[in-house]
Design an enzyme around this catalytic site. Structure first.
Site, PDB file in Angstrom:
ATOM      1  N   SER A 221     -20.926  31.246  -1.504  1.00  0.00           N
ATOM      2  CA  SER A 221     -22.319  31.250  -1.942  1.00  0.00           C
ATOM      3  C   SER A 221     -23.211  30.700  -0.845  1.00  0.00           C
ATOM      4  O   SER A 221     -22.791  29.871  -0.023  1.00  0.00           O
ATOM      5  CB  SER A 221     -22.483  30.383  -3.192  1.00  0.00           C
ATOM      6  OG  SER A 221     -23.843  30.197  -3.511  1.00  0.00           O
ATOM      7  N   TYR A 234     -21.741  22.760  -8.164  1.00  0.00           N
ATOM      8  CA  TYR A 234     -21.486  24.150  -7.789  1.00  0.00           C
ATOM      9  C   TYR A 234     -21.529  24.302  -6.266  1.00  0.00           C
ATOM     10  O   TYR A 234     -20.650  24.925  -5.662  1.00  0.00           O
ATOM     11  CB  TYR A 234     -22.534  25.045  -8.449  1.00  0.00           C
ATOM     12  CG  TYR A 234     -22.372  26.525  -8.189  1.00  0.00           C
ATOM     13  CD1 TYR A 234     -21.458  27.283  -8.907  1.00  0.00           C
ATOM     14  CD2 TYR A 234     -23.154  27.173  -7.231  1.00  0.00           C
ATOM     15  CE1 TYR A 234     -21.320  28.647  -8.689  1.00  0.00           C
ATOM     16  CE2 TYR A 234     -23.026  28.536  -7.001  1.00  0.00           C
ATOM     17  CZ  TYR A 234     -22.110  29.267  -7.735  1.00  0.00           C
ATOM     18  OH  TYR A 234     -21.978  30.618  -7.504  1.00  0.00           O
TER      19      TYR A 234
END
Length: 328
Positions: A221, A234
């Site tokens: 990501s 995250y």
């Protein structure tokens, strides 16, 4: 004589400065007369742009319940047998990026195994699209946090297809938090075990069955590259995935097995409406340089590229950013 040269150089510099100042005024006036910049489209067909439907989904998030359905069919993409005869496992393959990757892998000739948590309707829909591409699709529901399940899933794949060529680690959990103090150990543990342990368990389970030419592709990501202040846990897991990718690539290099990762920016999938508020979802992706989120079909060709030995046999250990912003 030197003094004259100095004066000449100074005069030239001032002339250039005056010309640029005039150009700047013209550009500023033109900008002031225009409305705010529109989202950028670079393909043959225009993709959805903010404002997006303001919606909040119940976790884990169902693509079938999204008001604006993600685009995953990539109608402009023509298969050419890049993955012919291969078998691919995709975790989190029921929807979003995973679904788009499953469709293109099938279009390139691979049979596909979808591992998913419990979104049965989404998984069945993905299977239907894979089979429409002329390939077989096996659905295996379960929790990748559990090492035993991951091993059982791999055993099922071998019973059905006898070999494994591609693993796409893609399953993820995401939930925002305003402060580190809002993060309980239980929540941090859930994010870590889903996003990192899940990748570790699946890679370890498939490794004994991978041969030269096989590949592992991890979904990282942009938050793993730059962090995100409201996605503390995250972002941490995605940074760990990037490091895991590079380390495992070096570890498996002599076996002829490649390991790479893709780091998406904002992508229109169930993951985000199941996390953010409806107000935030309406402007989702607007802060990228392209001023819109990606659709899953804009990510999936990169997964084909990294899976196919014909395309990327000399590439391993990279983190490929697909972020909608310049340079990252």
């Amino acid at each position: 004589m030197n003094e004259n040269k100095d004066q000449s150089a100074g005069h030239l510099q001032r002339t250039i400065q005056q010309e640029q100042d005039q150009d700047d005024k013209l550009h500023d006036a033109a900008k002031a007369g225009k409305e705010s910049k529109q989202p950028v489209q670079t393909g043959h067909r225009s993709q959805p742009v903010p404002p997006l439907p303001a919606q909040h989904l119940t976790k884990p998030g169902s693509e079938a319940q999204m008001s604006l359905k993600p685009r995953f069919l990539a109608p402009d993409y023509c298969g050419s047998g890049k993955l012919a005869g291969m078998v691919a496992i995709i975790t989190g393959g029921d929807s979003g990026i995973g679904r788009a990757v499953a469709v293109l892998y099938a279009r390139e000739g691979a049979d596909v195994v979808i591992i998913y948590l419990n979104e049965h309707a989404d998984a069945s829909e993905t299977k239907r699209y894979v089979e429409a591409e002329g390939q077989s699709c096996l659905l295996i529901p379960g929790d990748v946090r559990e090492q035993g399940f991951c091993q059982q899933a791999v055993n099922q794949v071998l019973e059905r297809f006898t070999h494994i060529d591609i693993l796409v680690n893609n399953a993820a959990f995401q939930e925002h938090a305003e402060s580190l103090l809002d993060l309980s150990e239980e929540r941090f543990d859930l994010t870590m075990k889903t996003n990192v342990y899940g990748y570790f368990h699946m890679a370890k389970a498939v490794l004994p069955h991978l041969q030269r030419g096989a590949s592992i592709i991890n979904t990282g990501s942009v938050t793993g590259l730059h962090g995100s202040r409201h996605l503390l846990d995250y972002s941490t897991t995605k940074g760990a995935i990037h490091a895991f990718t590079m380390a495992l690539a070096g570890n498996l290099l002599d076996k002829g097995i490649r390991v790479n990762a893709i780091a998406p920016g904002p992508v229109w999938t169930p993951l985000n409406p199941a996390d953010k508020s409806p107000e935030d979802i309406a402007k989702f992706g607007a802060d990228t340089d392209m001023r819109r989120p990606a659709q899953p079909e804009e990510l999936s060709p990169a997964y084909v590229f990294l899976a196919s030995p014909a395309c990327s046999s000399y590439i391993t250990g990279i983190i490929l950013p697909v972020t909608g912003s310049v340079g990252n």
